[in-house]
Design a protein around this motif. Structure first.
Motif, short mmCIF file in Angstrom:
data_model
loop_
_atom_site.label_atom_id
_atom_site.label_comp_id
_atom_site.label_asym_id
_atom_site.label_seq_id
_atom_site.Cartn_x
_atom_site.Cartn_y
_atom_site.Cartn_z
N PRO A 162 8.15 2.27 3.82
CA PRO A 162 7.92 2.48 2.37
C PRO A 162 7.20 1.31 1.71
O PRO A 162 6.31 1.51 0.86
CB PRO A 162 9.34 2.65 1.81
CG PRO A 162 10.17 3.07 2.97
CD PRO A 162 9.58 2.37 4.15
N VAL A 163 7.56 0.09 2.10
CA VAL A 163 6.93 -1.10 1.53
C VAL A 163 5.45 -1.16 1.90
O VAL A 163 4.57 -1.36 1.04
CB VAL A 163 7.65 -2.37 2.00
CG1 VAL A 163 6.94 -3.62 1.46
CG2 VAL A 163 9.11 -2.35 1.57
N LEU A 164 5.15 -0.97 3.18
CA LEU A 164 3.77 -1.05 3.65
C LEU A 164 2.91 0.07 3.08
O LEU A 164 1.73 -0.13 2.76
CB LEU A 164 3.73 -1.02 5.18
CG LEU A 164 4.13 -2.31 5.88
CD1 LEU A 164 4.20 -2.10 7.39
CD2 LEU A 164 3.14 -3.42 5.55
N ALA A 165 3.47 1.28 2.97
CA ALA A 165 2.71 2.41 2.43
C ALA A 165 2.29 2.13 0.98
O ALA A 165 1.14 2.40 0.60
CB ALA A 165 3.53 3.69 2.51
N MET A 166 3.20 1.58 0.20
CA MET A 166 2.87 1.26 -1.19
C MET A 166 1.83 0.15 -1.27
O MET A 166 0.90 0.20 -2.08
CB MET A 166 4.14 0.88 -1.95
CG MET A 166 5.06 2.06 -2.24
SD MET A 166 6.44 1.66 -3.34
CE MET A 166 7.41 0.57 -2.29
N ILE A 167 1.99 -0.86 -0.42
CA ILE A 167 1.04 -1.98 -0.43
C ILE A 167 -0.34 -1.49 0.01
O ILE A 167 -1.37 -1.92 -0.54
CB ILE A 167 1.53 -3.12 0.47
CG1 ILE A 167 2.80 -3.74 -0.11
CG2 ILE A 167 0.45 -4.18 0.63
CD1 ILE A 167 3.42 -4.81 0.77
N ALA A 168 -0.38 -0.60 1.00
CA ALA A 168 -1.67 -0.08 1.50
C ALA A 168 -2.46 0.59 0.39
O ALA A 168 -3.70 0.49 0.34
CB ALA A 168 -1.42 0.89 2.65
N LEU A 169 -1.77 1.26 -0.50
CA LEU A 169 -2.45 1.97 -1.59
C LEU A 169 -3.01 1.01 -2.64
O LEU A 169 -3.82 1.43 -3.49
CB LEU A 169 -1.49 2.96 -2.26
CG LEU A 169 -1.05 4.14 -1.38
CD1 LEU A 169 0.00 4.97 -2.09
CD2 LEU A 169 -2.25 5.00 -1.00
N THR A 170 -2.59 -0.25 -2.59
CA THR A 170 -3.10 -1.23 -3.56
C THR A 170 -4.23 -2.08 -2.99
O THR A 170 -4.76 -2.95 -3.69
CB THR A 170 -1.96 -2.17 -4.01
OG1 THR A 170 -1.52 -2.97 -2.89
CG2 THR A 170 -0.79 -1.38 -4.56
N LEU A 171 -4.60 -1.85 -1.74
CA LEU A 171 -5.70 -2.61 -1.14
C LEU A 171 -7.00 -2.35 -1.90
O LEU A 171 -7.18 -1.28 -2.50
CB LEU A 171 -5.87 -2.21 0.33
CG LEU A 171 -4.79 -2.70 1.29
CD1 LEU A 171 -4.97 -2.07 2.67
CD2 LEU A 171 -4.82 -4.22 1.41
N PRO A 172 -7.92 -3.30 -1.88
CA PRO A 172 -9.18 -3.12 -2.61
C PRO A 172 -9.99 -1.95 -2.05
O PRO A 172 -10.04 -1.75 -0.84
CB PRO A 172 -9.91 -4.45 -2.39
CG PRO A 172 -9.29 -5.04 -1.17
CD PRO A 172 -7.86 -4.61 -1.19
N ARG A 173 -10.60 -1.20 -2.93
CA ARG A 173 -11.39 -0.03 -2.51
C ARG A 173 -12.82 -0.49 -2.27
O ARG A 173 -13.69 -0.43 -3.16
CB ARG A 173 -11.34 1.06 -3.57
CG ARG A 173 -11.94 2.37 -3.08
CD ARG A 173 -11.53 3.52 -3.98
NE ARG A 173 -11.89 4.79 -3.38
CZ ARG A 173 -11.46 5.97 -3.82
NH1 ARG A 173 -10.65 6.03 -4.87
NH2 ARG A 173 -11.83 7.08 -3.23
N ILE A 174 -13.09 -0.94 -1.06
CA ILE A 174 -14.39 -1.49 -0.71
C ILE A 174 -15.37 -0.39 -0.32
O ILE A 174 -16.56 -0.46 -0.60
CB ILE A 174 -14.24 -2.51 0.45
CG1 ILE A 174 -13.36 -3.67 -0.02
CG2 ILE A 174 -15.60 -3.03 0.90
CD1 ILE A 174 -13.00 -4.65 1.06
#
Length: 388
Positions: A173-185
Motif C-alpha cells: 500500500p505504501v509503495l503503490a501510493m508513492i508510485a503514483l506521486t512520481l514525476p510524470r516524465i
C-alpha cells in the motif's frame, strides 16, 4: 526532485512486484498436498503465471504509452498483494493457479512500463544504465521472495502465513501510493490501448537466448524443488531458487563491461553447463552440486543473457521501448512455461529425475542449433553495455 529519488522508488517498486512472484515457491508442495495433485499440476500452476503475463505483453505492452507509466506500476503492486492474500485465505492448488495468473499480469504491466520509465528518468543517453538498474531490481526481487519465505519457514516452522507474506502486505500500500506521486516524465500518446509488442530487427538471437535461459530457471524453480523434497532436502528450496537468480545479479557488473554479443555467447556456454552440474547434484544427491549448478545457471540467465538482451532491444527501439521490452519477454516467458509444463508431465510418467535428464538433452541440442544459426548469420551489434 533529484533523479536519485524517483530512480530509487521505481527500482524498489519493481523489486517488490517481482518479490511477490516467487514468494510462494517454497510452499508449492504444501499447496499441492492440500489438493492432492502431482508434478504436472504443480508445473501447470507455476506456468499459470505466464498465462497472465503473455496476454498482457501481447495486447497491453504499450498500455503505459497511453495512460502513463505510474498507474501500471501501482496496479502491479496491488495485484501482487491480492494474489498472495488469496493463497492465505484459500490455500490450495486452484488458488495457486489463480494467484500465479494475477502475478503474471502484474509482472507484464510493471516490467514494460518500468523499463521505459527508468530510461526516461535517466535520459536516453543512459539507456544502458537504466537497463542495469531494472535487471538488478527485478533479479533481486525474483530471487529474494523465495529466499524470504524459505527463511521465514525455517524460523517459524510450517505455516501458510510466513512473515515474508506479511512484509509484502505492509509494503505494497505504501509503495503503490508513492508510485503514483512520481514525476510524470513521459508524454502519453493517443495510441490504442491494445498494442502488440515490437520485435526489433536483428534481436531474434537475444530473444531465443532468453527463452533458453529462462526455461532453465523455470526448471530450477518448479521441478527441482519437488525432487529436493523427495530427497528430504525441501528446506533448501528457498536458497536454491535465490541462488538461481541472485548470482546473476552479482554478474551484471561484469556483463556491463563486455559487448552484448560476448555476454550472450558466454550465456550460451553457462546455461547447459550449469544445468548439467545441477542435474549431477540431484542424481548423486549431493547438495553442493545443486547449489553450484544453480549459481552457474543464474550467471547465465539473470546475469549475462538478461542484461545484454534488455540493453540491446532498448537500444534498437528508442521510440518504442515499452513494446520492444514486451517483445523480448514474449520470448523469455515462452521458454519459462512450456518446457516446464512438458517436464512436469514427463515427471508424472517417468519420474522427476528422468524428466530432468530429457530436459538437459533437449537444452543442449537447442543451444547448439541456435549458436550454429547465429554463427552463420552474425549480428553486427557489438555495442558494449557500458559505453563509458
Amino acid at each position: 526532485m533529484p533523479k536519485v529519488i524517483p530512480v530509487s522508488i521505481l527500482a524498489l517498486g519493481l523489486f517488490t512486484v517481482t518479490f511477490a512472484v516467487n514468494l510462494q515457491a517454497p510452499l508449492y508442495e504444501a499447496y499441492a498436498a492440500e489438493s492432492n495433485v502431482g508434478a504436472t499440476a504443480v508445473t501447470v500452476a507455476f506456468a499459470a503465471y505466464v498465462g497472465g503475463l503473455m496476454p498482457t505483453l501481447l495486447l497491453l505492452g504499450g498500455l503505459s504509452d497511453r495512460i502513463g507509466r505510474r498507474i501500471p506500476i501501482a496496479l502491479a503492486l496491488i495485484l501482487g498483494a491480492l494474489a498472495t492474500a488469496l493463497l492465505v485465505q484459500i490455500p490450495s492448488w486452484i488458488s495457486l493457479v489463480i494467484a500465479r495468473f494475477m502475478l503474471g499480469i502484474g509482472t507484464g504491466l510493471a516490467t514494460t512500463a518500468g523499463s521505459a520509465y527508468m530510461t526516461e528518468i535517466l535520459g536516453a543517453d543512459r539507456a544502458r544504465n537504466a537497463a542495469l538498474i531494472v535487471t538488478s531490481a527485478t533479479s533481486l526481487g525474483f530471487g529474494g521472495g523465495a529466499l524470504a519465505t524459505g527463511i521465514s519457514l525455517g524460523l517459524q516452522g510450517h505455516t501458510l502465513l510466513p512473515a515474508s507474506y506479511i512484509a509484502l502486505f505492509v509494503a505494497v500500500p505504501v509503495l503503490a501510493m508513492i508510485a503514483l506521486t512520481l514525476p510524470r516524465i513521459d508524454k502519453p500518446r493517443p495510441v490504442s490501448l491494445l498494442r502488440f509488442p515490437v520485435f526489433s530487427a536483428g534481436t531474434w538471437v537475444f530473444g531465443a537466448a532468453m527463452a533458453l535461459a529462462w526455461s532453465t530457471t523455470g526448471m530450477t524453480i518448479a521441478v527441482v524443488p519437488l525432487e529436493l523434497a523427495e530427497n528430504n532436502l525441501g528446506g533448501w528450496t528457498g536458497l536454491v531458487i535465490f541462488l538461481a537468480i541472485f548470482v546473476g545479479f552479482l554478474c551484471q557488473p561484469i556483463a556491463r563491461r563486455i559487448t552484448n554479443a560476448r555476454a550472450l555467447a558466454l550465456g550460451f556456454i553457462l546455461i547447459p553447463l550449469g544445468f548439467l552440474v545441477l542435474l549431477a547434484g540431484v542424481w548423486l544427491k549431493v547438495l553442493a552440486f545443486v547449489l553450484i549448478g544453480s549459481c552457474i545457471t543464474s550467471a547465465a540467465s539473470y546475469g549475462f543473457t538478461y542484461l545484454a538482451s534488455l540493453a540491446e532491444v532498448s537500444l534498437r527501439a528508442p521510440d518504442d521501448r515499452a513494446r520492444a521490452t514486451a517483445g523480448l519477454f514474449v520470448y523469455a516467458y515462452f521458454g519459462f512455461s512450456l518446457p516446464v509444463i512438458a517436464s512436469g508431465a514427463l515427471a508424472d510418467m517417468l519420474g522427476l529425475l528422468s524428466a530432468m535428464v530429457v530436459f538437459a538433452i533437449a537444452q543442449i541440442t537447442v543451444t547448439g542449433i541456435i549458436v550454429l544459426v547465429w554463427n552463420q548469420r552474425p549480428d553486427p551489434s557489438g555495442t558494449a553495455i557500458n559505453a563509458g
